[in-house]
Design a protein around this motif. Structure first.
Motif, PDB file in Angstrom:
ATOM      1  N   PRO A  43      53.517  50.781  31.118  1.00  0.00           N
ATOM      2  CA  PRO A  43      52.834  51.778  31.958  1.00  0.00           C
ATOM      3  C   PRO A  43      51.710  51.195  32.821  1.00  0.00           C
ATOM      4  N   ALA A  44      51.171  50.057  32.429  1.00  0.00           N
ATOM      5  CA  ALA A  44      50.082  49.433  33.190  1.00  0.00           C
ATOM      6  C   ALA A  44      50.586  48.408  34.195  1.00  0.00           C
ATOM      7  N   PHE A  45      51.875  48.136  34.206  1.00  0.00           N
ATOM      8  CA  PHE A  45      52.407  47.017  34.986  1.00  0.00           C
ATOM      9  C   PHE A  45      51.950  46.996  36.446  1.00  0.00           C
ATOM     10  N   PRO A  46      52.071  48.076  37.220  1.00  0.00           N
ATOM     11  CA  PRO A  46      51.675  47.973  38.635  1.00  0.00           C
ATOM     12  C   PRO A  46      50.188  47.650  38.812  1.00  0.00           C
ATOM     13  N   TYR A  47      49.356  48.149  37.930  1.00  0.00           N
ATOM     14  CA  TYR A  47      47.915  47.896  38.036  1.00  0.00           C
ATOM     15  C   TYR A  47      47.573  46.466  37.631  1.00  0.00           C
ATOM     16  N   ILE A  48      48.202  46.001  36.560  1.00  0.00           N
ATOM     17  CA  ILE A  48      47.924  44.651  36.089  1.00  0.00           C
ATOM     18  C   ILE A  48      48.496  43.624  37.064  1.00  0.00           C
ATOM     19  N   LYS A  49      49.636  43.919  37.624  1.00  0.00           N
ATOM     20  CA  LYS A  49      50.219  43.024  38.631  1.00  0.00           C
ATOM     21  C   LYS A  49      49.270  42.884  39.826  1.00  0.00           C
ATOM     22  N   GLN A  50      48.699  44.012  40.281  1.00  0.00           N
ATOM     23  CA  GLN A  50      47.748  43.968  41.399  1.00  0.00           C
ATOM     24  C   GLN A  50      46.475  43.213  41.005  1.00  0.00           C
ATOM     25  N   TYR A  51      45.961  43.476  39.816  1.00  0.00           N
ATOM     26  CA  TYR A  51      44.787  42.761  39.304  1.00  0.00           C
ATOM     27  C   TYR A  51      45.055  41.258  39.282  1.00  0.00           C
ATOM     28  N   TRP A  52      46.207  40.890  38.749  1.00  0.00           N
ATOM     29  CA  TRP A  52      46.581  39.483  38.610  1.00  0.00           C
ATOM     30  C   TRP A  52      46.648  38.811  39.988  1.00  0.00           C
ATOM     31  N   GLU A  53      47.270  39.483  40.940  1.00  0.00           N
ATOM     32  CA  GLU A  53      47.365  38.944  42.302  1.00  0.00           C
ATOM     33  C   GLU A  53      45.981  38.826  42.934  1.00  0.00           C
ATOM     34  N   ASP A  54      45.144  39.839  42.773  1.00  0.00           N
ATOM     35  CA  ASP A  54      43.784  39.804  43.336  1.00  0.00           C
ATOM     36  C   ASP A  54      42.979  38.640  42.762  1.00  0.00           C
ATOM     37  N   MET A  55      43.074  38.432  41.467  1.00  0.00           N
ATOM     38  CA  MET A  55      42.299  37.363  40.826  1.00  0.00           C
ATOM     39  C   MET A  55      42.796  35.977  41.227  1.00  0.00           C
ATOM     40  N   HIS A  56      44.076  35.864  41.521  1.00  0.00           N
ATOM     41  CA  HIS A  56      44.595  34.561  41.924  1.00  0.00           C
ATOM     42  C   HIS A  56      44.287  34.224  43.383  1.00  0.00           C
ATOM     43  N   GLU A  57      43.711  35.166  44.101  1.00  0.00           N
ATOM     44  CA  GLU A  57      43.308  34.911  45.487  1.00  0.00           C
ATOM     45  C   GLU A  57      41.894  34.354  45.594  1.00  0.00           C
ATOM     46  N   ILE A  58      41.151  34.352  44.490  1.00  0.00           N
ATOM     47  CA  ILE A  58      39.781  33.826  44.533  1.00  0.00           C
ATOM     48  C   ILE A  58      39.618  32.703  43.514  1.00  0.00           C
ATOM     49  N   SER A  59      38.609  31.881  43.699  1.00  0.00           N
ATOM     50  CA  SER A  59      38.387  30.722  42.823  1.00  0.00           C
ATOM     51  C   SER A  59      37.832  31.168  41.469  1.00  0.00           C
ATOM     52  N   LEU A  60      37.938  30.280  40.488  1.00  0.00           N
ATOM     53  CA  LEU A  60      37.401  30.572  39.163  1.00  0.00           C
ATOM     54  C   LEU A  60      35.892  30.796  39.241  1.00  0.00           C
ATOM     55  N   ASP A  61      35.194  30.006  40.040  1.00  0.00           N
ATOM     56  CA  ASP A  61      33.742  30.208  40.200  1.00  0.00           C
ATOM     57  C   ASP A  61      33.442  31.597  40.729  1.00  0.00           C
ATOM     58  N   ASP A  62      34.225  32.054  41.697  1.00  0.00           N
ATOM     59  CA  ASP A  62      34.021  33.395  42.244  1.00  0.00           C
ATOM     60  C   ASP A  62      34.351  34.470  41.215  1.00  0.00           C
ATOM     61  N   ILE A  63      35.410  34.259  40.441  1.00  0.00           N
ATOM     62  CA  ILE A  63      35.765  35.212  39.383  1.00  0.00           C
ATOM     63  C   ILE A  63      34.623  35.312  38.377  1.00  0.00           C
ATOM     64  N   GLN A  64      34.065  34.163  37.993  1.00  0.00           N
ATOM     65  CA  GLN A  64      32.964  34.168  37.034  1.00  0.00           C
ATOM     66  C   GLN A  64      31.738  34.887  37.599  1.00  0.00           C
ATOM     67  N   GLN A  65      31.481  34.695  38.865  1.00  0.00           N
ATOM     68  CA  GLN A  65      30.356  35.366  39.509  1.00  0.00           C
ATOM     69  C   GLN A  65      30.582  36.889  39.548  1.00  0.00           C
ATOM     70  N   VAL A  66      31.792  37.294  39.918  1.00  0.00           N
ATOM     71  CA  VAL A  66      32.119  38.726  39.953  1.00  0.00           C
ATOM     72  C   VAL A  66      32.016  39.321  38.548  1.00  0.00           C
ATOM     73  N   TYR A  67      32.512  38.608  37.559  1.00  0.00           N
ATOM     74  CA  TYR A  67      32.448  39.077  36.173  1.00  0.00           C
ATOM     75  C   TYR A  67      30.991  39.316  35.759  1.00  0.00           C
ATOM     76  N   THR A  68      30.152  38.324  35.996  1.00  0.00           N
ATOM     77  CA  THR A  68      28.747  38.410  35.605  1.00  0.00           C
ATOM     78  C   THR A  68      28.057  39.563  36.331  1.00  0.00           C
ATOM     79  N   GLN A  69      28.273  39.656  37.624  1.00  0.00           N
ATOM     80  CA  GLN A  69      27.659  40.731  38.404  1.00  0.00           C
ATOM     81  C   GLN A  69      28.144  42.105  37.926  1.00  0.00           C
ATOM     82  N   THR A  70      29.421  42.185  37.624  1.00  0.00           N
ATOM     83  CA  THR A  70      30.020  43.468  37.227  1.00  0.00           C
ATOM     84  C   THR A  70      29.607  43.899  35.831  1.00  0.00           C
ATOM     85  N   PHE A  71      29.771  43.023  34.858  1.00  0.00           N
ATOM     86  CA  PHE A  71      29.617  43.449  33.470  1.00  0.00           C
ATOM     87  C   PHE A  71      28.261  43.121  32.844  1.00  0.00           C
TER      88      PHE A  71
END
Length: 192
Positions: A43-71
């Motif tokens: 049931p989550a497949f379309p959302y997780i697929k989009q999340y996965w694609e979005d995260m693979h478009e940015i660098s790990l450093d950027d993901i870590q920065q977004v994570y920290t800012q968000t959570f």
């Protein structure tokens, strides 16, 4: 009530959600992480697929920065599921104690440095705990998922407002919870 068979069916997904909601590491974005937990019927497949694609478009450093800012820095998207409802009230302490007892009841020891309403910990419990065949499981997991649904409801609104890449991850998690609700309960709620 919760359909325990459905919760069990999505155990690997709960492990994926837990990993994605801890501080990001390179290994968390390896293709086997996604492929092992989801297929097109989930049931989550379309959302997780989009999340996965979005995260693979940015660098790990950027993901870590977004994570920290968000959570870590946004009060509306913190990872403590009872905070939204109780903040620092006495009832929050009571719920934290209930959750800790629930984990211990199913043989999981909580880390000393973590609160029992920490979202990745709660999802790790759903992934790792062995509760099948236990008479206490239905009531206990119903409580746990109610806390998760309540906490993620507030979080998803803020994530959407902030256009966060984590929106689709939490949306997918909530869709998974919906799939775990007993169909007869859903129908009964609609008839009220």
């Amino acid at each position: 009530m919760i359909n325990l068979d459905e919760v069990y069916k999505y155990k690997k997904s709960f492990g994926f959600f837990s990993n994605q909601l801890t501080f990001p590491r390179k290994i968390d974005f390896h293709p086997r992480e996604f492929e092992g937990a989801f297929d097109s019927s989930h049931p989550a497949f379309p959302y997780i697929k989009q999340y996965w694609e979005d995260m693979h478009e940015i660098s790990l450093d950027d993901i870590q920065q977004v994570y920290t800012q968000t959570f870590d820095f946004d009060r509306d998207t913190n990872l403590y599921m009872t905070y939204f409802k109780f903040e620092e009230q006495k009832e929050r302490g009571q719920m934290l104690a209930k959750l800790k007892v629930l984990y211990e009841m199913f043989g999981l020891k909580m880390p000393d440095n973590e609160l029992s309403d920490y979202l990745p910990l709660m999802l790790e419990f759903l992934y790792a705990a062995e509760w099948q065949g236990d008479d206490r499981a239905e009531e206990s997991l119903t409580l746990l998922i109610m806390v998760l649904e309540d906490g993620t409801y507030h979080m998803i609104q803020a994530l959407e407002r902030n256009k966060s890449p984590y929106f689709n991850l939490i949306k997918g998690l909530r869709e998974t919870f919906k799939a775990c609700v007993d169909e007869s309960t859903k129908e009964g709620e609609q008839n009220v």
